[in-house]
Design a protein around this motif. Structure first.
Motif, short mmCIF file in Angstrom:
data_model
loop_
_atom_site.label_atom_id
_atom_site.label_comp_id
_atom_site.label_asym_id
_atom_site.label_seq_id
_atom_site.Cartn_x
_atom_site.Cartn_y
_atom_site.Cartn_z
N PRO A 182 26.30 27.87 -24.19
CA PRO A 182 25.64 27.65 -22.90
C PRO A 182 26.40 28.35 -21.77
N LEU A 183 25.65 29.00 -20.89
CA LEU A 183 26.23 29.58 -19.69
C LEU A 183 26.18 28.50 -18.62
N ARG A 184 27.31 27.90 -18.34
CA ARG A 184 27.34 26.75 -17.44
C ARG A 184 27.08 27.18 -16.00
N PRO A 185 26.30 26.42 -15.26
CA PRO A 185 26.06 26.78 -13.86
C PRO A 185 27.26 26.49 -12.99
N SER A 186 27.36 27.22 -11.89
CA SER A 186 28.37 26.96 -10.89
C SER A 186 27.82 25.95 -9.88
N ARG A 187 28.67 25.48 -8.99
CA ARG A 187 28.17 24.55 -7.97
C ARG A 187 27.19 25.27 -7.05
N ALA A 188 26.18 24.56 -6.64
CA ALA A 188 25.12 25.15 -5.81
C ALA A 188 25.65 25.48 -4.41
N THR A 189 25.04 26.48 -3.80
CA THR A 189 25.39 26.88 -2.44
C THR A 189 24.16 26.70 -1.56
N PRO A 190 24.11 25.64 -0.74
CA PRO A 190 22.92 25.38 0.07
C PRO A 190 22.57 26.54 0.99
N GLY A 191 21.28 26.86 1.05
CA GLY A 191 20.79 27.86 1.98
C GLY A 191 20.92 29.29 1.52
N ALA A 192 21.54 29.53 0.38
CA ALA A 192 21.74 30.91 -0.08
C ALA A 192 20.61 31.34 -0.99
N ILE A 193 20.32 32.63 -0.98
CA ILE A 193 19.33 33.24 -1.87
C ILE A 193 20.07 34.17 -2.83
N PHE A 194 19.80 34.02 -4.12
CA PHE A 194 20.42 34.84 -5.15
C PHE A 194 19.33 35.65 -5.81
N ARG A 195 19.45 36.98 -5.75
CA ARG A 195 18.37 37.82 -6.28
C ARG A 195 18.89 39.21 -6.63
N THR A 233 33.12 39.14 -3.40
CA THR A 233 32.69 38.20 -2.37
C THR A 233 33.41 38.55 -1.09
N HIS A 234 32.69 38.52 0.02
CA HIS A 234 33.31 38.83 1.31
C HIS A 234 34.46 37.84 1.55
N PRO A 235 35.59 38.32 2.08
CA PRO A 235 36.75 37.43 2.28
C PRO A 235 36.45 36.16 3.05
N ARG A 236 35.48 36.19 3.97
CA ARG A 236 35.19 34.99 4.77
C ARG A 236 34.26 34.01 4.06
N PHE A 237 33.78 34.36 2.87
CA PHE A 237 32.82 33.51 2.18
C PHE A 237 33.29 33.10 0.79
N ARG A 238 34.58 33.18 0.55
CA ARG A 238 35.10 32.81 -0.77
C ARG A 238 35.23 31.29 -0.90
N GLN A 239 35.37 30.85 -2.15
CA GLN A 239 35.54 29.44 -2.47
C GLN A 239 34.34 28.58 -2.05
N ARG A 240 33.14 29.20 -2.05
CA ARG A 240 31.93 28.46 -1.68
C ARG A 240 30.87 28.52 -2.77
N GLY A 241 31.22 29.04 -3.94
CA GLY A 241 30.31 29.02 -5.07
C GLY A 241 29.38 30.20 -5.20
N PHE A 242 29.49 31.18 -4.31
CA PHE A 242 28.57 32.32 -4.36
C PHE A 242 28.76 33.14 -5.64
N ALA A 243 30.01 33.53 -5.93
CA ALA A 243 30.25 34.39 -7.09
C ALA A 243 29.89 33.68 -8.39
N GLY A 244 30.26 32.41 -8.50
CA GLY A 244 29.96 31.67 -9.72
C GLY A 244 28.46 31.58 -9.98
N THR A 245 27.70 31.31 -8.94
CA THR A 245 26.26 31.23 -9.10
C THR A 245 25.68 32.59 -9.47
N LEU A 246 26.20 33.66 -8.85
CA LEU A 246 25.72 35.00 -9.18
C LEU A 246 26.01 35.36 -10.63
#
Length: 266
Positions: free
Chosen positions: A111-124, A203-216
């Motif tokens: 299983p490819l485990r999901p990362s924590r969700a990031t509210p308001g973000a769009i992944f595409r 990930t942009h330096p100002r947006f790290r540790q917020r789950g973006f990369a993991g979700t991507l």
């Protein structure tokens, strides 16, 4: 796909071949050339079949110089899986720096485990025909480049190659967008052999540790498994960087060590 012991180099060669690089066999090594981007260190390198025997480091340097005359860099790979690179003192005397990366894999059975969700973000996926999408991808990559000379041109060439692969249906570049701004990105591509390789998780330096990369990583992995007929996902990480722990948390397992040599100024 070129048969090598190293899965890391095998998938590197897979993507380079798709981009038009030439790969030729010599007696004990492969010669990899990327004419469209001669300054791309790991698009123009030698891949030796085994670590240098005692006394051979200088001969490897000479072989690279003969093959890539006038090159401003020196990049040599070792086709192994255990990190062996030869005699440490001899490499140091030849001003060769060893880099060891961890190659991690995840199969379709795991299983490819999901990362924590990031509210308001769009992944595409990026739109292959939308110049603004790719301009944002380039700006994101440069945000982590620490003002390296020539990096903007290099990034434009590399992303241009990835965009061409996407248009040819070999995979996609993905972005995480927050309020219309791309804050994280990566690519995943395959030649149809069942193995898909991630590229350049940023990930942009100002947006790290917020789950973006993991979700991507999760979103792109599901895309490769479901739409690219991939059965194995491959990602390469620095063992000393935090990202490797993220990949392990998503279900990736350490598979091998990829070994690279580069010249450093004395």
């Amino acid at each position: 796909m070129f048969l090598t012991h190293s899965l890391g180099f095998r998938t590197d060669l897979m993507l380079l071949a798709l981009q038009g690089s030439t790969i030729t066999r010599q007696s004990d090594h492969l010669v990899v050339r990327t004419p469209a981007n001669p300054d791309f260190h790991w698009g123009n390198f030698l891949l030796f079949d085994r670590p240098p025997a005692p006394g051979m480091a200088a001969a490897w340097l000479a072989q690279f110089g003969h093959t890539f005359q006038g090159s401003s860099h020196l990049s040599i790979g070792i086709d192994g899986t255990d990190g062996a690179a030869g005699d440490t003192a001899e490499l140091a005397a030849a001003h060769l720096e060893v880099t060891r990366s961890v190659v991690l894999t995840l199969s379709e059975e795991a299983p490819l485990r999901p990362s924590r969700a990031t509210p308001g973000a769009i992944f595409r996926p990026l739109d292959a025909n939308d110049d603004d999408d790719w301009a944002q991808a380039g700006a994101l990559r440069q945000s982590n480049a620490a003002d390296i000379a020539g990096y903007a041109e290099f990034t434009e060439q590399r992303l241009g190659s990835m965009r061409a692969l996407q248009r040819a249906h070999h995979g996609s570049w993905f972005g995480a967008f927050l309020n219309g701004r791309m804050v994280s990105g990566l690519g995943i591509f395959t030649d149809g052999s069942g193995t898909a390789r991630y590229q350049s998780v940023d990930t942009h330096p100002r947006f790290r540790q917020r789950g973006f990369a993991g979700t991507l990583v999760h979103v792109a992995g599901r895309y490769a498994l479901e739409h690219l007929a991939a059965t194995t996902l491959v990602i390469v990480a620095d063992p000393d960087e935090p990202a490797i722990q993220l990949y392990r948390a998503l279900g990736f397992a350490d598979t091998e060590i990829q070994t690279q040599l580069e010249h450093v100024a004395p």
